[in-house]
Scaffold this motif. Structure first.
Motif, PDB file in Angstrom:
ATOM      1  N   LEU A   1      -0.434  13.910  -9.002  1.00  0.00           N
ATOM      2  CA  LEU A   1      -1.272  13.372  -8.094  1.00  0.00           C
ATOM      3  C   LEU A   1      -2.710  13.375  -8.501  1.00  0.00           C
ATOM      4  O   LEU A   1      -3.328  14.027  -9.516  1.00  0.00           O
ATOM      5  N   THR A   2      -3.463  12.192  -8.197  1.00  0.00           N
ATOM      6  CA  THR A   2      -4.670  11.676  -8.546  1.00  0.00           C
ATOM      7  C   THR A   2      -5.613  11.761  -7.210  1.00  0.00           C
ATOM      8  O   THR A   2      -5.277  11.357  -6.310  1.00  0.00           O
ATOM      9  N   ALA A   3      -6.944  11.507  -7.688  1.00  0.00           N
ATOM     10  CA  ALA A   3      -7.905  11.290  -6.497  1.00  0.00           C
ATOM     11  C   ALA A   3      -8.997  10.538  -7.303  1.00  0.00           C
ATOM     12  O   ALA A   3      -9.583  10.642  -8.401  1.00  0.00           O
ATOM     13  N   GLU A   4      -9.816   9.429  -6.594  1.00  0.00           N
ATOM     14  CA  GLU A   4     -11.180   9.111  -6.969  1.00  0.00           C
ATOM     15  C   GLU A   4     -12.279   9.729  -6.614  1.00  0.00           C
ATOM     16  O   GLU A   4     -12.439  10.350  -5.169  1.00  0.00           O
ATOM     17  N   LEU A   5     -13.063  10.402  -7.671  1.00  0.00           N
ATOM     18  CA  LEU A   5     -14.124  11.368  -6.980  1.00  0.00           C
ATOM     19  C   LEU A   5     -15.334  10.551  -7.489  1.00  0.00           C
ATOM     20  O   LEU A   5     -15.492  10.157  -8.771  1.00  0.00           O
ATOM     21  N   ALA A   6     -16.461  10.762  -6.716  1.00  0.00           N
ATOM     22  CA  ALA A   6     -17.751   9.983  -7.039  1.00  0.00           C
ATOM     23  C   ALA A   6     -18.307  10.842  -8.210  1.00  0.00           C
ATOM     24  O   ALA A   6     -19.073  10.410  -9.167  1.00  0.00           O
ATOM     25  N   ASN A   7     -18.070  12.180  -8.120  1.00  0.00           N
ATOM     26  CA  ASN A   7     -18.570  12.966  -9.413  1.00  0.00           C
ATOM     27  C   ASN A   7     -17.334  13.691  -9.889  1.00  0.00           C
ATOM     28  O   ASN A   7     -16.842  14.642  -9.269  1.00  0.00           O
ATOM     29  N   PRO A   8     -16.941  12.994 -10.747  1.00  0.00           N
ATOM     30  CA  PRO A   8     -15.535  13.616 -11.251  1.00  0.00           C
ATOM     31  C   PRO A   8     -15.348  14.749 -12.372  1.00  0.00           C
ATOM     32  O   PRO A   8     -14.451  15.379 -12.651  1.00  0.00           O
ATOM     33  N   THR A   9     -16.571  15.310 -12.474  1.00  0.00           N
ATOM     34  CA  THR A   9     -16.714  16.495 -13.412  1.00  0.00           C
ATOM     35  C   THR A   9     -16.260  17.793 -12.324  1.00  0.00           C
ATOM     36  O   THR A   9     -16.674  17.783 -11.195  1.00  0.00           O
ATOM     37  N   PRO A  10     -15.503  18.795 -12.930  1.00  0.00           N
ATOM     38  CA  PRO A  10     -15.067  19.013 -14.352  1.00  0.00           C
ATOM     39  C   PRO A  10     -13.459  18.673 -14.423  1.00  0.00           C
ATOM     40  O   PRO A  10     -12.889  19.055 -15.305  1.00  0.00           O
ATOM     41  N   TYR A  11     -13.199  17.784 -13.609  1.00  0.00           N
ATOM     42  CA  TYR A  11     -11.734  17.315 -13.816  1.00  0.00           C
ATOM     43  C   TYR A  11     -11.315  16.478 -14.975  1.00  0.00           C
ATOM     44  O   TYR A  11     -12.047  15.801 -15.488  1.00  0.00           O
ATOM     45  N   GLY A  12      -9.830  16.624 -15.317  1.00  0.00           N
ATOM     46  CA  GLY A  12      -9.312  15.660 -16.489  1.00  0.00           C
ATOM     47  C   GLY A  12      -9.174  14.532 -15.803  1.00  0.00           C
ATOM     48  O   GLY A  12      -8.953  14.113 -14.350  1.00  0.00           O
ATOM     49  N   ARG A  13      -9.376  13.480 -16.644  1.00  0.00           N
ATOM     50  CA  ARG A  13      -9.538  11.924 -16.200  1.00  0.00           C
ATOM     51  C   ARG A  13      -8.174  11.452 -16.512  1.00  0.00           C
ATOM     52  O   ARG A  13      -7.665  11.558 -17.417  1.00  0.00           O
ATOM     53  N   ILE A  14      -7.939  10.368 -15.549  1.00  0.00           N
ATOM     54  CA  ILE A  14      -6.788   9.758 -15.771  1.00  0.00           C
ATOM     55  C   ILE A  14      -6.874   8.462 -16.526  1.00  0.00           C
ATOM     56  O   ILE A  14      -7.893   7.540 -16.048  1.00  0.00           O
ATOM     57  N   VAL A  15      -6.351   8.243 -17.718  1.00  0.00           N
ATOM     58  CA  VAL A  15      -6.521   7.087 -18.462  1.00  0.00           C
ATOM     59  C   VAL A  15      -5.316   6.237 -18.283  1.00  0.00           C
ATOM     60  O   VAL A  15      -4.228   6.429 -18.575  1.00  0.00           O
ATOM     61  N   ARG A  16      -5.629   5.022 -17.801  1.00  0.00           N
ATOM     62  CA  ARG A  16      -4.727   3.772 -17.386  1.00  0.00           C
ATOM     63  C   ARG A  16      -4.738   2.871 -18.241  1.00  0.00           C
ATOM     64  O   ARG A  16      -5.887   2.572 -19.028  1.00  0.00           O
TER      65      ARG A  16
END
Ligand code: UD1
Length: 460
Positions: free
Chosen positions: A134-149
């Motif tokens: 499950l993922t989401a787009e965040l305007a401020n993505p800190t401190p989450y793990g990033r999805i690398v496609r």
């Protein structure tokens, strides 16, 4: 082998909370964070439910049981906070039998909905992937793990913020901390995760990259940004609480409840409200509270674990562990303490306090009274300033006021005492003995008894 097992990752130090309490036991909307997660899992057809906790298993099990979500749940202990992959490994040891699929999720993401989890499971089934995220787009993505496609938009790996390159940090799609794995895939890789990262922890997120390197398929389902908010600090707790409250208010408004100002209304997820109830601003509905049809709560009411009957009104008042019957009214400025029961049409007015007391149908206690450990019948009027003296320095005693009694202002009823049906008291009466039905008790029989003053201080 078969079925879907749910594993909630709820150990971990939660260092950023600076708390003695495990992070997942902090509450929003009247429930510990982990109980919100168990609530979201509840409707799913899971064959097993496991919560991974730190050494404080008893606290965790008791909190989940208190919230009504411990049934059919096993609690397993992760020794030391060695990371989410280690927590998952421990969780797998708690399964009763080998499942086909494992749904693993963080215990501090209380906003994830059952519908989203169902959709994630469907995606996993339909795509035949080894893992579904499950993922989401965040305007401020800190401190989450990033999805690398990678090419073709395939998920390649998840990179934690602390380990990310500058380019990776600019990615705005983040990991929600909700994973569906095929059991053979997770079984194979969970023990192979190492701790070669900035935090020296075993990351569950590394399993994704490992699966991809082994040529397995990983898919991701995007949901809205608010749903995936995870609690890492007190500031997040407040943020998640606000989102949860807005969701709860929207739900009740959708069911016909008027909430004048949802931003200043605090309704726990455990509360039920009937249609046409009116919730005025600055009101708190907490715990196992239910609000009847057309009841009016607030402004400024705090109601905890209580039943408010149809057409009842509570304003500028605190009501705790009590039952207010239909057409009752409380306040302004009343304190209704545990064990109060009001019959239909009863009224408690300004500066009235009750405790462990029943007030019968249509009885009125309009001003400045204390009724403790009392049974008040129907059609009784308790005049301003009247009180029950229920505590004699050693124990509590009951006062019984039978039907149709008229208690004049400033009456002191020294318990145990009974005022018979249809009796009355005169203003300022100090009633120390039972009053027969229809009698009028007047006067102040204050006598001096040498050497008996302030028993409590002498015996202390
Ligand atoms: C984790 C993810 C991150 C994701 C974020 C979403 C990892 C390595 N990173 O971040 O990609 O964006 O969640 O919120 O997983 N826990 C244990 N045992 C441990 C450590 C943690 O059970 O040893 C539990 C915690 O109680 C918590 C959950 O795992 O419920 C996630 O831990 P948390 O510290 O909140 O998240 P991060 O690891 O920072």
């Amino acid at each position: 082998m078969g079925g879907i097992a749910g594993i909630v990752l709820a150990a971990g130090a939660g260092k950023r909370m600076h708390s003695e309490l495990p992070k997942v036991l902090h509450e929003v909307a009247g429930r510990p964070l982990v109980a919100h997660v168990l609530a979201a899992l509840e409707p799913l057809p899971l064959c097993d439910r496991v919560v991974v906790c730190s050494e404080r298993t008893d606290d965790m099990a008791a909190s989940c049981a208190g919230a009504g979500f411990a049934q059919g749940v096993s609690f397993v202990v992760q020794e030391g906070a060695r990371g989410t992959a280690d927590a998952l490994r421990v969780g797998l040891t708690g399964l009763e039998r080998a499942p086909e699929t494992v749904l693993a999720m963080n215990g501090a993401t209380p906003l994830v909905r059952s519908e989203t989890l169902s959709a994630l499971l469907s995606t996993h089934r339909e795509t035949g992937a080894a893992a579904t995220l499950l993922t989401a787009e965040l305007a401020n993505p800190t401190p989450y793990g990033r999805i690398v496609r990678g090419f073709g938009d395939e998920v390649e790996k998840i990179v934690e913020e602390r380990d990310a390159t500058e380019l990776e940090r600019s990615i705005t799609e983040v990991n929600a901390g909700v994973y569906i794995f095929s059991y053979p895939a997770v079984k194979r890789f969970v023990g192979e995760v190492d701790r070669a990262n900035a935090q020296g922890e075993y990351y569950i997120t590394d399993i994704i990259g490992m699966l991809r390197s082994a040529g397995e398929r990983v898919v991701a389902l995007r949901t809205d940004a608010d749903e995936i908010k995870g609690v890492k600090s007190r500031a997040h707790l407040a943020e998640v609480g606000e989102l949860m409250r807005a969701r709860i208010a929207a739900r009740w408004m959708g069911e016909g409840v008027t909430i004048v100002d949802p931003r200043t209304t605090y309704i726990d997820s455990t509360v039920t409200i009937a249609p046409d109830a009116l919730i005025q601003p600055f009101s708190f509905l907490e715990g196992a509270t239910s609000v009847g049809r057309r009841a009016e709560v607030g402004p400024q009411a705090r109601v905890m674990n209580s039943v408010l009957g149809e057409d009842s009104v509570v304003s500028f008042a605190v009501v705790r562990d009590s039952e207010l019957g239909p057409q009752t009214s409380v306040g302004p400025f009343a304190s209704v303490r545990p064990g109060t029961k009001l019959g239909r049409g009863a009224h408690l007015g300004s500066f009235v306090e009750t405790k462990n007391t029943t007030v019968g149908e249509n009885s009125k206690v309009p001003h400045l009274s204390y009724l403790g450990d009392a049974d008040v019948g129907r059609g009784v009027n308790v005049g301003a300033g009247s009180i029950t003296g229920n505590w004699d320095g050693r124990g509590k005693h009951r006062t019984v006021i039978e039907d149709d009694v008229y208690i004049s202002s400033n009456t002191t009823m020294v318990a145990p005492v009974r005022i018979g049906k249809g009796a009355a008291t005169g203003a300022g009466a100090v009633v120390r003995q039972d009053v027969p039905p229809e009698a009028l008790a007047v006067g102040v029989p204050a006598r001096m008894i040498e050497g008996k003053g302030n028993k409590m201080a002498k015996e202390a």
